[in-house]
Motif scaffolding. Structure first.
Motif, PDB file in Angstrom:
ATOM      1  N   GLN A  12       0.833  -1.210   0.000  1.00  0.00           N
ATOM      2  CA  GLN A  12       0.000   0.000   0.000  1.00  0.00           C
ATOM      3  C   GLN A  12       0.867   1.260   0.000  1.00  0.00           C
ATOM      4  N   LEU A  13       1.899   1.269   0.829  1.00  0.00           N
ATOM      5  CA  LEU A  13       2.790   2.429   0.901  1.00  0.00           C
ATOM      6  C   LEU A  13       3.581   2.625  -0.400  1.00  0.00           C
ATOM      7  N   ILE A  14       3.944   1.534  -1.067  1.00  0.00           N
ATOM      8  CA  ILE A  14       4.658   1.632  -2.351  1.00  0.00           C
ATOM      9  C   ILE A  14       3.779   2.349  -3.374  1.00  0.00           C
ATOM     10  N   GLY A  15       2.472   2.061  -3.352  1.00  0.00           N
ATOM     11  CA  GLY A  15       1.548   2.765  -4.246  1.00  0.00           C
ATOM     12  C   GLY A  15       1.566   4.270  -4.009  1.00  0.00           C
ATOM     13  N   LYS A  16       1.549   4.671  -2.740  1.00  0.00           N
ATOM     14  CA  LYS A  16       1.627   6.107  -2.399  1.00  0.00           C
ATOM     15  C   LYS A  16       2.961   6.699  -2.832  1.00  0.00           C
ATOM     16  N   LEU A  17       4.029   5.981  -2.535  1.00  0.00           N
ATOM     17  CA  LEU A  17       5.371   6.444  -2.879  1.00  0.00           C
ATOM     18  C   LEU A  17       5.489   6.717  -4.373  1.00  0.00           C
ATOM     19  N   ASN A  18       5.023   5.765  -5.164  1.00  0.00           N
ATOM     20  CA  ASN A  18       5.221   5.858  -6.602  1.00  0.00           C
ATOM     21  C   ASN A  18       4.259   6.820  -7.286  1.00  0.00           C
ATOM     22  N   SER A  19       3.284   7.343  -6.549  1.00  0.00           N
ATOM     23  CA  SER A  19       2.430   8.396  -7.109  1.00  0.00           C
ATOM     24  C   SER A  19       2.833   9.770  -6.583  1.00  0.00           C
ATOM     25  N   SER A  20       3.856   9.797  -5.740  1.00  0.00           N
ATOM     26  CA  SER A  20       4.340  11.054  -5.179  1.00  0.00           C
ATOM     27  C   SER A  20       5.280  11.741  -6.167  1.00  0.00           C
ATOM     28  N   GLY A  21       5.180  13.061  -6.222  1.00  0.00           N
ATOM     29  CA  GLY A  21       6.080  13.825  -7.064  1.00  0.00           C
ATOM     30  C   GLY A  21       7.028  14.682  -6.251  1.00  0.00           C
ATOM     31  N   ASP A  22       7.178  14.367  -4.962  1.00  0.00           N
ATOM     32  CA  ASP A  22       7.956  15.203  -4.060  1.00  0.00           C
ATOM     33  C   ASP A  22       9.010  14.347  -3.349  1.00  0.00           C
ATOM     34  N   ILE A  23      10.264  14.736  -3.442  1.00  0.00           N
ATOM     35  CA  ILE A  23      11.369  13.968  -2.848  1.00  0.00           C
ATOM     36  C   ILE A  23      11.219  13.853  -1.333  1.00  0.00           C
ATOM     37  N   ALA A  24      10.845  14.940  -0.657  1.00  0.00           N
ATOM     38  CA  ALA A  24      10.686  14.895   0.805  1.00  0.00           C
ATOM     39  C   ALA A  24       9.553  13.948   1.193  1.00  0.00           C
ATOM     40  N   GLU A  25       8.450  13.982   0.440  1.00  0.00           N
ATOM     41  CA  GLU A  25       7.334  13.071   0.716  1.00  0.00           C
ATOM     42  C   GLU A  25       7.764  11.623   0.471  1.00  0.00           C
ATOM     43  N   ALA A  26       8.513  11.394  -0.610  1.00  0.00           N
ATOM     44  CA  ALA A  26       9.013  10.050  -0.900  1.00  0.00           C
ATOM     45  C   ALA A  26       9.894   9.550   0.248  1.00  0.00           C
ATOM     46  N   ARG A  27      10.766  10.418   0.771  1.00  0.00           N
ATOM     47  CA  ARG A  27      11.644  10.051   1.892  1.00  0.00           C
ATOM     48  C   ARG A  27      10.814   9.687   3.121  1.00  0.00           C
ATOM     49  N   GLU A  28       9.747  10.452   3.365  1.00  0.00           N
ATOM     50  CA  GLU A  28       8.868  10.194   4.513  1.00  0.00           C
ATOM     51  C   GLU A  28       8.168   8.837   4.368  1.00  0.00           C
ATOM     52  N   ILE A  29       7.652   8.546   3.191  1.00  0.00           N
ATOM     53  CA  ILE A  29       6.983   7.261   2.963  1.00  0.00           C
ATOM     54  C   ILE A  29       7.985   6.115   3.082  1.00  0.00           C
ATOM     55  N   LEU A  30       9.179   6.289   2.527  1.00  0.00           N
ATOM     56  CA  LEU A  30      10.207   5.257   2.657  1.00  0.00           C
ATOM     57  C   LEU A  30      10.615   5.034   4.106  1.00  0.00           C
ATOM     58  N   SER A  31      10.620   6.091   4.898  1.00  0.00           N
ATOM     59  CA  SER A  31      10.915   5.941   6.324  1.00  0.00           C
ATOM     60  C   SER A  31       9.886   5.026   6.986  1.00  0.00           C
ATOM     61  N   GLN A  32       8.633   5.142   6.586  1.00  0.00           N
ATOM     62  CA  GLN A  32       7.588   4.257   7.110  1.00  0.00           C
ATOM     63  C   GLN A  32       7.826   2.817   6.642  1.00  0.00           C
ATOM     64  N   ILE A  33       8.131   2.658   5.367  1.00  0.00           N
ATOM     65  CA  ILE A  33       8.365   1.322   4.815  1.00  0.00           C
ATOM     66  C   ILE A  33       9.554   0.651   5.501  1.00  0.00           C
ATOM     67  N   PHE A  34      10.659   1.389   5.667  1.00  0.00           N
ATOM     68  CA  PHE A  34      11.872   0.814   6.240  1.00  0.00           C
ATOM     69  C   PHE A  34      11.841   0.735   7.769  1.00  0.00           C
ATOM     70  N   GLY A  35      10.893   1.442   8.388  1.00  0.00           N
ATOM     71  CA  GLY A  35      10.829   1.434   9.840  1.00  0.00           C
ATOM     72  C   GLY A  35      11.988   2.178  10.478  1.00  0.00           C
TER      73      GLY A  35
END
Length: 187
Positions: free
Chosen positions: A35-58
């Motif tokens: 689910q988070l990968i879907g959000k990540l890959n629809s994001s156009g913002d590097i900071a938002e991508a980093r935030e979502i990846l932080s959730q994915i990686f814990g």
């Protein structure tokens, strides 16, 4: 079974059958990650991508680390990423065996880090054999390279574009080809 116990189980390098209790711990996290990968890959913002990846990686990704979507992973919690890391478009990490990326690493587009494999025996083939990947500091993984289970890429080393790396890469070394072989030393 806790997540820490599950990680230890996946570090043994043995065949883990699909009935192993470790999979009961992993599967809900896999669903959340997808689910988070879907959000990540629809994001156009590097900071938002980093935030979502932080959730994915814990883990909180350092602000000096950049990942360009699209990016995929099947789990995420067994990946650790250092500071000043750059991961280009289209990378895929299969991390049940554990992935560690140290500081100042460059990862080109379409790179695959694969810590998971299956047994050859058809009777056990749905099981997994996992081994960790370590990318040491200042390494550069070229576009389209594939790093296979159990590989360490040494400090300051370079993996040439399109290579398939099945054995450890010593520090200060350039490797390339399929399978990757020594090309030269890095001064």
């Amino acid at each position: 079974m806790t997540l820490t116990e599950t990680y230890a189980r996946f570090q043994l390098g043995e065949v883990i059958p699909p009935t192993d209790p470790a999979f009961a711990v992993v599967m809900p996290i896999v669903s959340e990650t997808l689910q988070l990968i879907g959000k990540l890959n629809s994001s156009g913002d590097i900071a938002e991508a980093r935030e979502i990846l932080s959730q994915i990686f814990g883990q909180e990704l350092d602000e000096t680390t950049t990942v360009f979507p699209p990016f995929t992973t099947n789990f995420g919690r067994f990946t650790t990423i250092g500071k000043n890391v750059f991961i280009n478009h289209g990378c895929s990490f299969l991390d049940l065996g554990g992935i560690t990326i140290e500081d100042n690493v460059l990862i080109g587009p379409q790179v695959k880090l694969v810590t998971e494999n299956h047994p050859l025996d058809p009777a056990t083939r749905k099981g997994l054999i996992t081994k960790p990947i370590l990318i040491k500091q200042n390494a550069w993984i070229g576009a389209g390279a594939t790093i296979l289970p159990g590989v360490t890429v040494g400090e300051n080393s370079v993996v040439a574009a399109g290579s398939v790396v099945s054995k450890d890469v010593p520090d200060h070394t350039v490797v390339g080809g399929i399978p990757a072989k020594f090309l030269k030393k890095v001064d």
